[in-house]
Design a protein around this motif. Structure first.
Motif, short mmCIF file in Angstrom:
data_model
loop_
_atom_site.label_atom_id
_atom_site.label_comp_id
_atom_site.label_asym_id
_atom_site.label_seq_id
_atom_site.Cartn_x
_atom_site.Cartn_y
_atom_site.Cartn_z
N ASP A 230 12.33 -12.88 2.20
CA ASP A 230 13.51 -12.57 3.01
C ASP A 230 13.36 -11.24 3.74
OD1 ASP A 230 14.73 -14.90 2.24
OD2 ASP A 230 15.98 -13.97 0.69
N CYS A 231 12.50 -10.35 3.20
CA CYS A 231 12.26 -9.06 3.85
C CYS A 231 11.15 -9.14 4.91
CB CYS A 231 11.90 -8.00 2.81
SG CYS A 231 13.32 -7.41 1.87
N GLY A 232 10.60 -10.32 5.11
CA GLY A 232 9.62 -10.50 6.17
C GLY A 232 8.18 -10.49 5.74
N PHE A 233 7.92 -10.44 4.45
CA PHE A 233 6.54 -10.47 3.96
C PHE A 233 6.03 -11.91 3.85
CE2 PHE A 233 7.94 -6.37 2.14
CZ PHE A 233 6.85 -5.56 2.42
N ALA A 234 4.75 -12.09 4.13
CA ALA A 234 4.06 -13.33 3.79
C ALA A 234 3.52 -13.16 2.37
CB ALA A 234 2.92 -13.61 4.77
N SER B 48 7.65 7.99 3.81
CA SER B 48 6.39 7.68 4.51
C SER B 48 6.64 6.59 5.55
CB SER B 48 5.33 7.22 3.52
OG SER B 48 5.08 8.20 2.52
N LYS B 49 6.10 6.77 6.73
CA LYS B 49 6.25 5.80 7.80
C LYS B 49 4.87 5.39 8.34
CE LYS B 49 10.69 6.14 7.48
NZ LYS B 49 11.44 5.08 6.78
N ARG B 50 4.59 4.10 8.24
CA ARG B 50 3.33 3.56 8.77
C ARG B 50 2.12 4.36 8.29
NH1 ARG B 50 6.68 0.39 9.35
NH2 ARG B 50 7.67 -0.33 11.26
N LYS B 51 2.11 4.69 7.01
CA LYS B 51 1.09 5.58 6.47
C LYS B 51 0.01 4.86 5.68
CE LYS B 51 0.55 9.77 3.65
NZ LYS B 51 1.26 10.86 2.94
N ARG C 53 12.25 -3.07 1.94
CA ARG C 53 12.24 -2.68 3.36
C ARG C 53 11.58 -1.31 3.53
NH1 ARG C 53 17.79 -4.54 2.99
NH2 ARG C 53 17.97 -6.65 3.87
N ALA C 54 11.83 -0.40 2.59
CA ALA C 54 11.19 0.92 2.65
C ALA C 54 9.67 0.77 2.52
CB ALA C 54 11.74 1.83 1.55
N ALA C 55 9.23 -0.10 1.62
CA ALA C 55 7.79 -0.32 1.47
C ALA C 55 7.18 -0.90 2.74
CB ALA C 55 7.53 -1.26 0.28
N LYS C 56 7.90 -1.84 3.37
CA LYS C 56 7.39 -2.42 4.62
C LYS C 56 7.28 -1.36 5.71
CE LYS C 56 9.95 -5.34 6.99
NZ LYS C 56 10.65 -6.59 7.42
N ASN C 57 8.24 -0.44 5.74
CA ASN C 57 8.19 0.63 6.73
C ASN C 57 7.09 1.64 6.45
OD1 ASN C 57 10.38 -0.37 8.19
ND2 ASN C 57 11.88 0.81 7.03
N ALA C 58 6.72 1.77 5.18
CA ALA C 58 5.66 2.72 4.81
C ALA C 58 4.27 2.15 5.04
CB ALA C 58 5.82 3.14 3.35
N LEU C 59 4.19 0.83 5.24
CA LEU C 59 2.91 0.18 5.48
C LEU C 59 2.57 0.16 6.97
CD1 LEU C 59 3.30 -2.89 3.10
CD2 LEU C 59 1.56 -1.10 2.87
N ARG C 60 1.30 0.24 7.25
CA ARG C 60 0.85 -0.01 8.61
C ARG C 60 0.98 -1.50 8.90
NH1 ARG C 60 -4.18 3.98 7.34
NH2 ARG C 60 -3.11 5.92 7.87
N PRO C 61 1.06 -1.89 10.17
CA PRO C 61 1.19 -3.32 10.49
C PRO C 61 0.12 -4.16 9.79
CG PRO C 61 1.53 -2.00 12.45
CD PRO C 61 1.10 -1.04 11.38
N GLY C 62 0.56 -5.21 9.14
CA GLY C 62 -0.37 -6.08 8.42
C GLY C 62 -0.80 -5.53 7.08
N GLY C 63 -0.19 -4.43 6.64
CA GLY C 63 -0.54 -3.84 5.35
C GLY C 63 -0.08 -4.68 4.17
N ILE C 64 -0.55 -4.32 2.99
CA ILE C 64 -0.35 -5.12 1.79
C ILE C 64 0.51 -4.39 0.77
CG2 ILE C 64 -1.48 -6.33 -0.13
CD1 ILE C 64 -2.05 -7.50 2.67
#
Length: 228
Positions: A195-199, A133-136, A166-177
């Motif tokens: 380290d993966c870029g999440f706040a 899933s990408k940006r889904k 990283r896969a989860a971040k790619n599957a999230l829309r920008p700003g997703g949780i």
């Protein structure tokens, strides 16, 4: 006191252990060996997984949520209680018997929530669904184990690795949780998320909500608004 009755058991794909569904009166328990994974009387922290996540994206239109792990439906029912009518929820459950239990012996616990038009059941590995899933999704909620350590299924570890995050971040829309439930704290997992870029916000919650119970942990990790 009423005795526990074992209603059914189910093999865990790729593992040697079995999940066991037990009942005592109106109470249900899902066990892995001597470990109780969930109990129908204790739902507070699983409900908080949904409600605390929703607070972070509630202004989005037509939100889409992925829930990893059906369990006893606590997180799903809580999500249905707060998400709007135009939302979509995909529930990924690896073990078909768990879905059968929800529609069969535990139908009273689920109270028809699987029939809500917002809900779709995906019988398969949530890690594979995330990777494809990408940006889904506006939110990915993971409650597939006792935390980021793969107790139920060793291959669950991949979900919490750098590659899995990283896969989860790619599957999230920008700003997703990305929200992850755990029976206890894990500082190394907090560091991996950052380290993966999440706040990251680490939330302490109780198994039985305001009534107390065991202390559990929820990671609320927000993806960047501008992906790299």
């Amino acid at each position: 006191m009423l005795p526990w009755i074992e209603l059914d058991s189910a093999a865990i794909p790729g593992e040697q252990g079995n999940l066991r569904l037990k009942q005592r009166g109106q109470e249900f328990s899902i066990m892995l060996g001597s470990n109780e994974l969930m109990n129908s009387r204790l739902s507070g922290s699983e409900e908080a997984l949904a409600t605390r996540s929703f607070d972070l994206f509630k202004d989005r239109r037509r939100p889409t949520m992925l829930i990893g792990g059906l369990g006893m439906g606590f997180t799903l029912r809580a999500a249905l209680g707060v998400l709007p009518e135009d939302a979509a929820i995909v529930v990924a459950e690896l073990i078909p018997a768990v879905v059968a239990w929800a529609r069969g012996p535990m139908a009273s616990v689920f109270n028809g929530c699987l029939d809500d038009p917002r809900v779709a059941i995906h019988e398969g590995d949530v890690a594979e669904l995330i990777s494809s899933s990408k940006r889904k999704f506006d939110a990915i909620l993971l409650d597939v184990d006792n935390g980021p350590d793969g107790l139920t299924r060793r291959s669950n570890d991949q979900l919490y690795s750098f590659n899995g995050l990283r896969a989860a971040k790619n599957a999230l829309r920008p700003g997703g949780i990305l929200a992850v439930w755990s029976s206890g704290p894990d500082e190394s997992f907090t560091r991996r998320l950052r380290d993966c870029g999440f706040a990251v916000d680490v939330v302490n919650t109780r198994a039985n909500g305001k009534r107390g119970g065991a202390r559990h942990v929820i990671w609320l990790a927000k993806a960047p608004h501008h992906p790299a």
